[in-house]
Motif scaffolding. Sequence first.
Motif, PDB file in Angstrom:
ATOM      1  N   MET A   1       0.839  -1.205   0.000  1.00  0.00           N
ATOM      2  CA  MET A   1       0.000   0.000   0.000  1.00  0.00           C
ATOM      3  C   MET A   1       0.869   1.248   0.000  1.00  0.00           C
TER       4      MET A   1
ATOM      5  N   PRO B   1       1.787   4.883   0.974  1.00  0.00           N
ATOM      6  CA  PRO B   1       1.387   5.821   2.027  1.00  0.00           C
ATOM      7  C   PRO B   1       1.085   7.193   1.440  1.00  0.00           C
ATOM      8  N   ASP B   2       0.174   7.900   2.094  1.00  0.00           N
ATOM      9  CA  ASP B   2      -0.072   9.282   1.688  1.00  0.00           C
ATOM     10  C   ASP B   2       1.162  10.138   1.923  1.00  0.00           C
TER      11      ASP B   2
ATOM     12  N   LEU C   1      -1.555  10.472  11.610  1.00  0.00           N
ATOM     13  CA  LEU C   1      -2.420   9.330  11.876  1.00  0.00           C
ATOM     14  C   LEU C   1      -3.660   9.751  12.663  1.00  0.00           C
TER      15      LEU C   1
ATOM     16  N   ASP D   1      -6.162  10.625  10.317  1.00  0.00           N
ATOM     17  CA  ASP D   1      -6.516   9.532   9.390  1.00  0.00           C
ATOM     18  C   ASP D   1      -5.787   9.639   8.057  1.00  0.00           C
ATOM     19  N   VAL D   2      -4.514  10.046   8.111  1.00  0.00           N
ATOM     20  CA  VAL D   2      -3.645  10.082   6.931  1.00  0.00           C
ATOM     21  C   VAL D   2      -2.648   8.940   7.064  1.00  0.00           C
ATOM     22  N   SER D   3      -2.538   8.109   6.049  1.00  0.00           N
ATOM     23  CA  SER D   3      -1.598   6.990   6.112  1.00  0.00           C
ATOM     24  C   SER D   3      -0.173   7.509   6.000  1.00  0.00           C
ATOM     25  N   VAL D   4       0.734   6.927   6.794  1.00  0.00           N
ATOM     26  CA  VAL D   4       2.095   7.446   6.873  1.00  0.00           C
ATOM     27  C   VAL D   4       3.074   6.299   7.045  1.00  0.00           C
ATOM     28  N   GLN D   5       4.255   6.467   6.463  1.00  0.00           N
ATOM     29  CA  GLN D   5       5.361   5.527   6.641  1.00  0.00           C
ATOM     30  C   GLN D   5       6.552   6.318   7.141  1.00  0.00           C
TER      31      GLN D   5
ATOM     32  N   GLY E   1       1.248   2.692  13.809  1.00  0.00           N
ATOM     33  CA  GLY E   1       2.459   2.931  13.020  1.00  0.00           C
ATOM     34  C   GLY E   1       3.709   2.469  13.746  1.00  0.00           C
TER      35      GLY E   1
ATOM     36  N   THR F   1       4.765   7.784  -2.852  1.00  0.00           N
ATOM     37  CA  THR F   1       4.005   8.526  -1.859  1.00  0.00           C
ATOM     38  C   THR F   1       3.520   9.837  -2.460  1.00  0.00           C
TER      39      THR F   1
END
Length: 482
Positions: free
Chosen positions: A1, A3-4, A22, A25-29, A119, A149
Motif C-alpha cells: 500500500m 502511504p499518503d 495518523l 486519518d492520513v496513512s504514513v510511513q 504505526g 508517496t
Amino acid sequence: MEPDVLVVGAGPVGLALACALLQHDVSVQVVDKAQGPATTSRANFVHARGSEVLDRLDALSGLPEESVRAMAITTYAGDRPMMRIRFGDPGLDTAAPPMVISQARVEARLRERLAELGGRPEWGSALVAADQDADGVTAVLGDGRTVRTRWLIGCDGTSSTVRKLAGIGFPGVKVSERFLLVDAHLDTTLDRSGTSGWVHPEGMLGAMPMPGDQWRLLAYDPQFRDDKPSEEQIVERMRRILPGRTSNLGGRLLEASWASLFSVHRRLADTYRRGRILLAGDAAHVHAPFGGQGMLTGIGDAENLAWKLALIVHGLAGEQLLATYQTERRPLATQVLRGSTATTKINIASGPVGRFLRDHVLVPVFNIGRLQRWATYTTSQLWVSYRRGPLGGRGPRPRPGDRIPDVACERADGTRTRLHAELRGRWAVLGDRDLFEAARRRLGDRVVHLRPTGPLPAMLVRPDAHLACKGDPTRWLDGALA
C-alpha cells in the motif's frame, strides 16, 4: 500500500508528525537510516508549548511524572552567586509546566503513541533517491525498495538527505563554539532543585540535575582541540576543568554514562517546500542549544504541517494551503536563531567589554522578578501567534491566529472536558449548534462541538489550538481552504 506521506527521520519531529497525521486519518510511513532509536540525547528540556503539543498528540502521559522540576538557574562567579532566575508555568492554562527530561524519553513516548495509532519506524532504511512529479514522489531506500508517496517530509536533521535531494539551500555557519557535554554522577552539595552555572575566563560551565540522580554538565571549551575525541577523553577533560571553573562548588565527577563534543551550527533553509517535498525541524533550521528551543520549534513545525497536509490529502483544501506552513513557521525560526545566538554570545563572553556588560549590566537586570517572568514567557513559546500571516486577522483579542489557552469546556452532552484534549486530530467549535453545523458542512466529522464554561466568544479553533475565526466560520473556511 502506498502511504499518503513518507516521513524521513524518526526523531522527535518525525515521530510527532507521524502521530499527528495518523490522528487525522492520513496513512504514513516512517523511515530512518539509524539502526535503532537513540538512548541518549543533547536536548533535555521541554517548555510549556512542547507539553501542549505532546498533550494534543495524546503523548504526554507519564512524562511529567518522570521529569525533574529544576526550574531555577543560579549563576555564579567563582563561589559568589550573581543571579538566580526562576522558570515555571507561565500561568496561561497549559497542559503541563516545563519539564527537564531527556529527548530520548520524549522519543520513546512518541514511539509508544505511534504504535497505539498503528504505526512504527522502519530502522536501517536510508533514503538514497527521490524523484517527484505532479502527482507524488518516488523514493528509493538503501535496501533497494521503492516507495511511492503523495508527499515526502524531511525530518532528518541538520545533514538532511531530503533537503539535499530537493536542492534546497541551507545557508548559515558552523562556528567554532565547541562544547563538552557529559552526563554523570557527581559527589556534590549542589541543590538539585535547580541548574547551576559559572562564568569563568576560560569558558562557562553549567550543571543541570537529570533523572536517575545524574547531572548534565555543559562546558564551553575552545581550548580542547581534539576534533574526534573518545568519550573517555571528554569525560577526563570535564573532570579536570570542573573544580577550577566552579571553585569546587561543582564537586567531583564520579561515573559518567555518556559524553559528547559538539560545535554550534546556525542555519536556516531557503524554503520549507519544493513541490511535494517539505522540511521540518532541524532539517529546516538549526541553532545554538541555549534556551531549549530546538525540539520545541521542531515539534511545533510538525503539528502545524500535519493538519494542513491532512486537509489536502482528504480533498478538503487546495494545495495553496501549504504555503501558509512556511509563512507561519519560518519567521519563528528566524526569531529563535537570533535569540539563541544572542544568548550564546552572552554566555561565552570572554573579552573585558563583554564580561562587563554581562556581569554588571545584564545580571542586575535579570535579577528583577518582572524580567524573570518575561524570560519564562518568552522561552515557553506560548506567545507564538500567526495573526500577521495569511490565516490571521485583526480585531479585539483573541485575534485570528492567536493561541487559545487550554480552557475548561463542556461537550454537547454536558460532560466536562478541556479544549486541547478535544483537539486531538480535530477542529473545535465553541458556540451554538448552528455554528457547529456550518463548520461540519466544510470539515465533516473532523470538528467537535463544545461549550465554553467561561466568558469566551463563539469561535472556530484549529487543531493546533490557534484561533481560526470568531462567529460564523463559513467565510473563513471558504477562503482558507479554497
